[in-house]
Scaffold this motif. Structure first.
Motif, PDB file in Angstrom:
ATOM      1  N   ARG A 220      -3.167 -42.828 -24.950  1.00  8.48           N
ATOM      2  CA  ARG A 220      -1.831 -42.256 -24.885  1.00  8.48           C
ATOM      3  C   ARG A 220      -1.251 -42.531 -23.509  1.00  8.48           C
ATOM      4  NH1 ARG A 220      -3.856 -36.414 -25.696  1.00  8.48           N
ATOM      5  NH2 ARG A 220      -5.672 -37.426 -24.780  1.00  8.48           N
ATOM      6  N   PRO A 221       0.039 -42.921 -23.427  1.00  5.97           N
ATOM      7  CA  PRO A 221       0.641 -43.178 -22.109  1.00  5.97           C
ATOM      8  C   PRO A 221       0.505 -41.957 -21.212  1.00  5.97           C
ATOM      9  CG  PRO A 221       2.077 -43.962 -23.858  1.00  5.97           C
ATOM     10  CD  PRO A 221       0.985 -43.180 -24.530  1.00  5.97           C
ATOM     11  N   ALA A 222       0.231 -42.192 -19.935  1.00  2.00           N
ATOM     12  CA  ALA A 222      -0.017 -41.101 -18.981  1.00  2.00           C
ATOM     13  C   ALA A 222       1.188 -40.875 -18.088  1.00  2.00           C
ATOM     14  CB  ALA A 222      -1.240 -41.420 -18.135  1.00  2.00           C
ATOM     15  N   GLY A 223       1.327 -39.634 -17.647  1.00  4.16           N
ATOM     16  CA  GLY A 223       2.338 -39.301 -16.658  1.00  4.16           C
ATOM     17  C   GLY A 223       1.693 -38.731 -15.409  1.00  4.16           C
ATOM     18  N   SER A 224       0.983 -37.616 -15.580  1.00  2.00           N
ATOM     19  CA  SER A 224       0.349 -36.936 -14.452  1.00  2.00           C
ATOM     20  C   SER A 224      -1.154 -37.072 -14.534  1.00  2.00           C
ATOM     21  CB  SER A 224       0.719 -35.454 -14.465  1.00  2.00           C
ATOM     22  OG  SER A 224      -0.075 -34.714 -13.554  1.00  2.00           O
ATOM     23  N   VAL A 225      -1.811 -36.905 -13.389  1.00  2.00           N
ATOM     24  CA  VAL A 225      -3.265 -36.888 -13.372  1.00  2.00           C
ATOM     25  C   VAL A 225      -3.801 -35.662 -14.104  1.00  2.00           C
ATOM     26  CG1 VAL A 225      -3.395 -35.664 -11.154  1.00  2.00           C
ATOM     27  CG2 VAL A 225      -5.293 -37.123 -11.875  1.00  2.00           C
TER      28      VAL A 225
ATOM     29  N   ALA B 195       8.949 -41.539 -18.047  1.00  5.12           N
ATOM     30  CA  ALA B 195       8.126 -42.740 -18.066  1.00  5.12           C
ATOM     31  C   ALA B 195       8.741 -43.818 -17.179  1.00  5.12           C
ATOM     32  CB  ALA B 195       7.994 -43.264 -19.491  1.00  5.12           C
ATOM     33  N   HIS B 196       7.889 -44.601 -16.545  1.00  3.48           N
ATOM     34  CA  HIS B 196       8.351 -45.812 -15.870  1.00  3.48           C
ATOM     35  C   HIS B 196       8.505 -46.871 -16.961  1.00  3.48           C
ATOM     36  CE1 HIS B 196       7.806 -44.150 -11.869  1.00  3.48           C
ATOM     37  NE2 HIS B 196       6.591 -43.757 -12.201  1.00  3.48           N
TER      38      HIS B 196
ATOM     39  N   TYR C 154       0.277 -44.002  -7.102  1.00  5.80           N
ATOM     40  CA  TYR C 154      -0.369 -44.430  -8.339  1.00  5.80           C
ATOM     41  C   TYR C 154       0.715 -44.881  -9.328  1.00  5.80           C
ATOM     42  CZ  TYR C 154      -4.750 -41.768  -7.335  1.00  5.80           C
ATOM     43  OH  TYR C 154      -5.919 -41.281  -6.811  1.00  5.80           O
ATOM     44  N   VAL C 155       0.404 -45.888 -10.124  1.00  7.60           N
ATOM     45  CA  VAL C 155       1.183 -46.165 -11.322  1.00  7.60           C
ATOM     46  C   VAL C 155       0.383 -45.614 -12.502  1.00  7.60           C
ATOM     47  CG1 VAL C 155       2.058 -47.940 -12.884  1.00  7.60           C
ATOM     48  CG2 VAL C 155       2.368 -48.195 -10.415  1.00  7.60           C
ATOM     49  N   PRO C 156       0.868 -44.580 -13.172  1.00  9.70           N
ATOM     50  CA  PRO C 156       0.123 -44.040 -14.315  1.00  9.70           C
ATOM     51  C   PRO C 156       0.048 -45.074 -15.438  1.00  9.70           C
ATOM     52  CG  PRO C 156       1.868 -42.529 -13.597  1.00  9.70           C
ATOM     53  CD  PRO C 156       2.118 -43.833 -12.921  1.00  9.70           C
TER      54      PRO C 156
END
Length: 522
Positions: A321-326, A339-340, A480-482
């Protein structure tokens, strides 16, 4: 240092499909070779006496000392060897493990060891002195500096109150404090530095397993309640790991397998697949002290040049699943982050505004073929926007050592087992630069420092708001780039019983897992 030459793949879906196709072809050739060998009688594994459960690993265990373990494999193994004061529930709230607790005043927490107490290998019960020695070592009171020091937050010192009580003294109030005490406990007489030439005394833990052997490629444990041998074997190549599983030389594999091998394994009656959502956060990390990687416009160009959806679909088989935060999905303090988006035109415009003409970055990763394949695909995608990547893959120990030492421009890794929002301090506060913490990219922001300091002293509701502000600011500055949260996938031989996946990927279920030939039951 080991270098692996990789081929540039086009950043299109067709290019990634070609990467997968070549992987399927290599896997098919290797598996066909196995079939021929089986026909010639080469598939009968040599079985050692007694029940044994064998687990294949992609990466070696670097240090099972719970006070120093900073990589995923070491931390997961440590959970099998050492008892802990506190465990965390599925919603990341603390619950008693080896101890109960009460808050005596805003700066003092008292933990009381529960009965029956866990016992070390010689039968000695866990004591308050063991707890004190372990935590004082992480605090650096023995002259060493643990990479886990920042995770203890405001803890100032630890004191034993009799044999069964331990007082933890803080510098400032910390409402989250009990949830920080998930560290494995070593025995007091072993808490000092190991003696040269001797087996480290602290390897004798009080957890469900006892360590019998630790080498570069093999770890052997003994399960305390029934004597079953648990063997971890490092096999870096995923195709070879699968072949060993099918030959009966391994009983269990977890994660780090390419989609084509999982597709193949789903059709094999000799094994079965277990799948579950994971919370391991995969990311690209930058060294902000590097003149090129330290330019925010370049980092934004990288973020907008990567097509995460295509990578997940074609290289991970959709199992992420696409990530946003750690902070993992569903965490009570996770921020909703934009999202980027994949926008090659914007990426090229950002490079032009920065005056960067086809900039070149070195991207470090491990030699694991899945990670190399992902790096190669990212290399191809970024080439489409004018960013040239030199992919440099290294044996795990060298790679992780370079990351911890700041010897990189760009690297990819994952954070596993993240539970508490204060991890943001460990990763992004300027006081957490290595070796005091894990701010490996040398990210420095006075505003983020101030927010993290305020969060440490705030009550629970205010903390959540402050930690969400931190996540939004970090997301904008892009140390970081998630990338994504990868699902967990385990493959077990038919007859293996009792294994279950955890979202954090931990191996705790091995305490009650039996191999196909085991006769004991639980």
């Amino acid at each position: 240092m080991v270098f692996l030459a990789v081929r540039r793949a086009r950043g299109t879906a067709a290019g990634m499909m070609a990467v997968r196709r070549r992987g399927r072809q290599r896997a098919a050739r290797a598996l066909a070779g196995l079939s021929v060998a089986c026909l010639l009688g080469g598939c009968a594994p040599q079985q050692p006496p007694g029940p044994v459960l064998r687990v294949g690993l992609a990466q070696p265990v670097l240090d099972v000392d719970p006070r120093q373990a900073a990589d995923a494999a070491s931390a997961r193994l440590g959970r099998l060897l050492y008892s802990r004061l506190v465990e965390l529930d599925a919603d990341y709230r603390p619950r008693p493990a080896a101890a109960d607790w009460q808050q005596l005043d805003p700066l003092r927490w008292r933990f009381t060891l529960r009965t029956p107490r866990p016992r070390f290998g010689d039968g000695t019960p866990l004591s308050a002195a063991d707890v004190v020695a372990t935590y004082r070592a992480v605090l650096g009171e023995d002259g060493t500096l643990s990479p886990l020091r920042a995770e203890l937050g405001a803890l100032r010192t630890v004191r034993a109150v009799g044999d069964g009580h331990i007082d933890f003294i803080l510098d400032r109030p910390d409402a989250l404090f009990p949830a920080r005490l998930t560290l494995g406990i070593v025995r007091a007489r072993c808490a000092g530095p190991p003696v040269a030439g001797e087996r480290p005394c602290h390897y004798d833990g009080s957890g469900p397993f006892a360590l019998q052997r630790l080498s570069g490629s093999t770890v052997r444990l003994r399960r305390r309640h029934d004597g079953l041998a648990l063997v971890f074997e490092v096999v870096p190549d995923p195709t070879v790991r699968v072949l060993k599983l099918l030959r009966g030389e391994l009983d269990l594999l977890q994660n780090d397998l390419p989609p084509e091998l999982l597709t193949y394994l789903e059709r094999q009656s000799a094994v079965r697949l277990l799948r579950g959502p994971g919370n391991s956060y995969h990311y690209l990390g930058f060294n902000l002290s590097d003149p090129l990687a330290g330019d925010l416009r370049l980092r934004r160009a990288v973020a907008h040049g990567i097509d995460r959806a295509a990578l997940i679909r074609h290289l991970l088989g959709g199992a992420a699943r696409p990530a946003g935060s750690v902070l993992p999905p569903g965490h009570y303090a996770a921020a909703a982050l934009p999202a980027h988006r994949h926008d090659p035109a914007l990426a090229r415009r950002l490079l032009a505004e920065a005056g960067l003409d086809r900039p070149r970055l070195t991207y470090k990763t491990s030699t694991d073929p899945v990670r190399v394949r992902i790096a190669t695909a990212i290399q191809g995608q970024l080439a489409q926007v004018g960013i040239r990547l030199r992919v440099q893959s290294q044996e795990w120990g060298s790679f992780f050592g370079d990351v911890r030492a700041g010897e990189f421009q760009l690297y990819s890794l994952a954070w596993v087992g993240v539970t508490q929002p204060d991890v943001l301090r460990h990763l992004f506060h300027s006081a957490s630069l290595p070796p005091a913490g894990a701010n490996r990219g040398r990210f420095v922001s006075r505003r983020v420092d101030a927010l993290l300091d305020a969060a440490a002293a705030a009550g629970p509701a205010r903390q959540v708001a402050l930690y969400r502000q931190v996540q939004r600011r970090v997301h904008a500055r892009l140390p970081y780039v998630p990338l994504w949260y990868e699902d967990n996938v385990a493959v077990v031989r038919a007859g293996v019983r009792g294994y279950a996946l955890r979202p954090d990927g931990a191996w705790d279920a091995l305490e009650f897992t039996d191999p196909p030939d085991a006769t004991n039951t639980h």
